[in-house]
Motif scaffolding. Sequence first.
Motif, PDB file in Angstrom:
ATOM      1  N   ALA A   1       0.796  -1.227   0.000  1.00 19.09           N
ATOM      2  CA  ALA A   1       0.000   0.000   0.000  1.00 19.09           C
ATOM      3  C   ALA A   1       0.830   1.279   0.000  1.00 19.09           C
ATOM      4  CB  ALA A   1      -0.970   0.003   1.181  1.00 19.09           C
ATOM      5  N   ASN A   2       1.917   1.292  -0.761  1.00 19.68           N
ATOM      6  CA  ASN A   2       2.685   2.520  -0.968  1.00 19.68           C
ATOM      7  C   ASN A   2       2.139   3.255  -2.196  1.00 19.68           C
ATOM      8  OD1 ASN A   2       4.830   2.170   1.113  1.00 19.68           O
ATOM      9  ND2 ASN A   2       5.257   0.329  -0.068  1.00 19.68           N
ATOM     10  N   TRP A   3       2.344   4.595  -2.213  1.00 19.85           N
ATOM     11  CA  TRP A   3       1.833   5.419  -3.313  1.00 19.85           C
ATOM     12  C   TRP A   3       2.927   6.364  -3.769  1.00 19.85           C
ATOM     13  CZ3 TRP A   3       0.096  10.810  -3.461  1.00 19.85           C
ATOM     14  CH2 TRP A   3      -0.618  11.132  -4.633  1.00 19.85           C
ATOM     15  N   ALA A   4       3.183   6.380  -5.081  1.00 29.51           N
ATOM     16  CA  ALA A   4       4.195   7.266  -5.663  1.00 29.51           C
ATOM     17  C   ALA A   4       3.575   8.051  -6.808  1.00 29.51           C
ATOM     18  CB  ALA A   4       5.392   6.462  -6.154  1.00 29.51           C
ATOM     19  N   LYS A   5       3.675   9.384  -6.718  1.00 31.48           N
ATOM     20  CA  LYS A   5       3.081  10.269  -7.718  1.00 31.48           C
ATOM     21  C   LYS A   5       4.150  11.207  -8.269  1.00 31.48           C
ATOM     22  CE  LYS A   5       0.203  13.189  -9.818  1.00 31.48           C
ATOM     23  NZ  LYS A   5      -0.424  12.882 -11.133  1.00 31.48           N
ATOM     24  N   THR A   6       4.215  11.326  -9.594  1.00 33.52           N
ATOM     25  CA  THR A   6       5.142  12.250 -10.244  1.00 33.52           C
ATOM     26  C   THR A   6       4.428  13.025 -11.346  1.00 33.52           C
ATOM     27  OG1 THR A   6       7.064  10.809  -9.852  1.00 33.52           O
ATOM     28  CG2 THR A   6       7.270  12.474 -11.558  1.00 33.52           C
ATOM     29  N   PHE A   7       4.641  14.352 -11.359  1.00 33.98           N
ATOM     30  CA  PHE A   7       4.172  15.183 -12.467  1.00 33.98           C
ATOM     31  C   PHE A   7       5.351  16.020 -12.956  1.00 33.98           C
ATOM     32  CE2 PHE A   7       2.654  19.208 -14.202  1.00 33.98           C
ATOM     33  CZ  PHE A   7       1.828  18.744 -15.210  1.00 33.98           C
ATOM     34  N   GLN A   8       5.646  15.919 -14.241  1.00 31.63           N
ATOM     35  CA  GLN A   8       6.754  16.656 -14.840  1.00 31.63           C
ATOM     36  C   GLN A   8       6.252  17.422 -16.056  1.00 31.63           C
ATOM     37  OE1 GLN A   8       9.170  13.080 -15.454  1.00 31.63           O
ATOM     38  NE2 GLN A   8      10.649  13.830 -13.955  1.00 31.63           N
ATOM     39  N   SER A   9       6.528  18.724 -16.087  1.00 35.25           N
ATOM     40  CA  SER A   9       6.167  19.557 -17.228  1.00 35.25           C
ATOM     41  C   SER A   9       7.369  20.427 -17.573  1.00 35.25           C
ATOM     42  CB  SER A   9       4.953  20.436 -16.888  1.00 35.25           C
ATOM     43  OG  SER A   9       4.643  21.294 -17.964  1.00 35.25           O
ATOM     44  N   GLY A  10       7.910  20.228 -18.759  1.00 35.02           N
ATOM     45  CA  GLY A  10       9.104  20.975 -19.163  1.00 35.02           C
ATOM     46  C   GLY A  10      10.081  20.062 -19.864  1.00 35.02           C
ATOM     47  N   SER A  11      11.356  20.254 -19.572  1.00 36.56           N
ATOM     48  CA  SER A  11      12.373  19.447 -20.237  1.00 36.56           C
ATOM     49  C   SER A  11      13.512  19.107 -19.278  1.00 36.56           C
ATOM     50  CB  SER A  11      12.943  20.179 -21.452  1.00 36.56           C
ATOM     51  OG  SER A  11      13.575  21.387 -21.066  1.00 36.56           O
ATOM     52  N   ASP A  12      14.039  17.908 -19.449  1.00 37.46           N
ATOM     53  CA  ASP A  12      15.232  17.457 -18.730  1.00 37.46           C
ATOM     54  C   ASP A  12      15.050  17.442 -17.212  1.00 37.46           C
ATOM     55  OD1 ASP A  12      17.162  17.105 -21.024  1.00 37.46           O
ATOM     56  OD2 ASP A  12      16.630  19.201 -21.307  1.00 37.46           O
ATOM     57  N   ASN A  13      13.831  17.270 -16.737  1.00 39.53           N
ATOM     58  CA  ASN A  13      13.611  17.086 -15.312  1.00 39.53           C
ATOM     59  C   ASN A  13      13.808  15.612 -14.946  1.00 39.53           C
ATOM     60  OD1 ASN A  13      12.629  19.838 -14.579  1.00 39.53           O
ATOM     61  ND2 ASN A  13      11.035  19.342 -16.069  1.00 39.53           N
ATOM     62  N   MET A  14      14.229  15.357 -13.704  1.00 36.34           N
ATOM     63  CA  MET A  14      14.474  13.988 -13.280  1.00 36.34           C
ATOM     64  C   MET A  14      13.925  13.760 -11.881  1.00 36.34           C
ATOM     65  SD  MET A  14      18.027  11.802 -13.031  1.00 36.34           S
ATOM     66  CE  MET A  14      18.606  12.671 -11.589  1.00 36.34           C
ATOM     67  N   THR A  15      13.252  12.641 -11.709  1.00 36.66           N
ATOM     68  CA  THR A  15      12.738  12.228 -10.409  1.00 36.66           C
ATOM     69  C   THR A  15      13.100  10.773 -10.165  1.00 36.66           C
ATOM     70  OG1 THR A  15      10.860  13.756 -10.485  1.00 36.66           O
ATOM     71  CG2 THR A  15      10.680  11.905  -8.989  1.00 36.66           C
ATOM     72  N   ALA A  16      13.574  10.474  -8.941  1.00 37.89           N
ATOM     73  CA  ALA A  16      13.844   9.099  -8.538  1.00 37.89           C
ATOM     74  C   ALA A  16      13.212   8.868  -7.171  1.00 37.89           C
ATOM     75  CB  ALA A  16      15.344   8.832  -8.482  1.00 37.89           C
ATOM     76  N   GLN A  17      12.311   7.903  -7.096  1.00 40.25           N
ATOM     77  CA  GLN A  17      11.567   7.618  -5.873  1.00 40.25           C
ATOM     78  C   GLN A  17      11.755   6.157  -5.483  1.00 40.25           C
ATOM     79  OE1 GLN A  17       7.798   8.732  -7.596  1.00 40.25           O
ATOM     80  NE2 GLN A  17       7.768  10.716  -6.563  1.00 40.25           N
ATOM     81  N   GLN A  18      12.094   5.942  -4.201  1.00 45.05           N
ATOM     82  CA  GLN A  18      12.272   4.588  -3.696  1.00 45.05           C
ATOM     83  C   GLN A  18      11.491   4.419  -2.396  1.00 45.05           C
ATOM     84  OE1 GLN A  18      15.874   1.409  -2.618  1.00 45.05           O
ATOM     85  NE2 GLN A  18      16.330   3.569  -2.855  1.00 45.05           N
ATOM     86  N   GLN A  19      10.675   3.381  -2.340  1.00 46.45           N
ATOM     87  CA  GLN A  19       9.873   3.100  -1.149  1.00 46.45           C
ATOM     88  C   GLN A  19      10.069   1.649  -0.733  1.00 46.45           C
ATOM     89  OE1 GLN A  19       6.101   4.314  -3.092  1.00 46.45           O
ATOM     90  NE2 GLN A  19       5.875   5.825  -1.457  1.00 46.45           N
ATOM     91  N   ASN A  20      10.466   1.459   0.520  1.00 44.61           N
ATOM     92  CA  ASN A  20      10.641   0.109   1.060  1.00 44.61           C
ATOM     93  C   ASN A  20       9.958   0.077   2.421  1.00 44.61           C
ATOM     94  OD1 ASN A  20      11.509  -2.375   2.070  1.00 44.61           O
ATOM     95  ND2 ASN A  20      13.467  -2.248   0.986  1.00 44.61           N
ATOM     96  N   GLY A  21       8.742  -0.408   2.450  1.00 43.88           N
ATOM     97  CA  GLY A  21       7.951  -0.412   3.676  1.00 43.88           C
ATOM     98  C   GLY A  21       6.485  -0.507   3.336  1.00 43.88           C
TER      99      GLY A  21
END
Length: 250
Positions: free
Chosen positions: A98-118
């Motif tokens: 029951a983990n939740w990961a949300k990403t919204f990217q608008s533009g260029s060359d943006n980076m997101t890294a999400q890690q969930q352990n639990g």
Amino acid sequence: MKKKLTGALALMTFGLACAQSNVDVSTQSGDSNYATITQTGQTNSNTLLQTGNSNLADVDQTGWSNVNTATSTGSFNEVDADQVGTDNGNTVIQTGFANWAKTFQSGSDNMTAQQQNGNFSDVQADQQGGDNAVYQDQFGNADWAAVSQAGNNNYAHQLQSGHFNIAYYNQSGNDNSADSHQTGNGNGSLGVQTGNSNELGQFQTGAGNWAADVMMGDHNYISLVQNGQNHLHMGMQSGQSNTIIVSQSN
């Protein structure tokens, strides 16, 4: 000669079409997993792996050369990724329940890294602009972390190791950086940066520590270290080239 030329042109056309196509590779292993992938544009790429039961993924890519990679292992985990623009990248790794990961990217060359352990943790990243970076790591249960970036070349990192920790960053401007490291339970950190080239570091070890910093202007600096329990820090900077350094322990 004519046949050879026709064959070469056909091969080139096929190769060009493939080069400009979107790519999706989605794999599910388990029961009642669900994924929706929508790709509009050219050369977008999505790689999804769901292992377990009742995991959910919703991926929307609009533009050119956006890349999303997501892995959910466990049950009732959810990935929601929206990429609009060019050359944005998102990576999600979920392990647990029951983990939740949300990403919204608008533009260029943006980076997101999400890690969930639990279990039962939420993480969110919202990027608008260019060359912004967000790193979010959760190791525990019922942690919550969120970042909102508007501008260019902003950086944010949120690390949570423990349970019931809360972290929120809002960055508006260019070249701002913010770090939140939480080790323990029930800690809270807040950071708001408006301007350019501001730097914030919040490091909490223990339980029940709270920190809130607001930076308005350019080239401001705040460093906070909290060790122990139930410390409170509030910082406010308005202007340029201000410095606050705080250490709390018990």
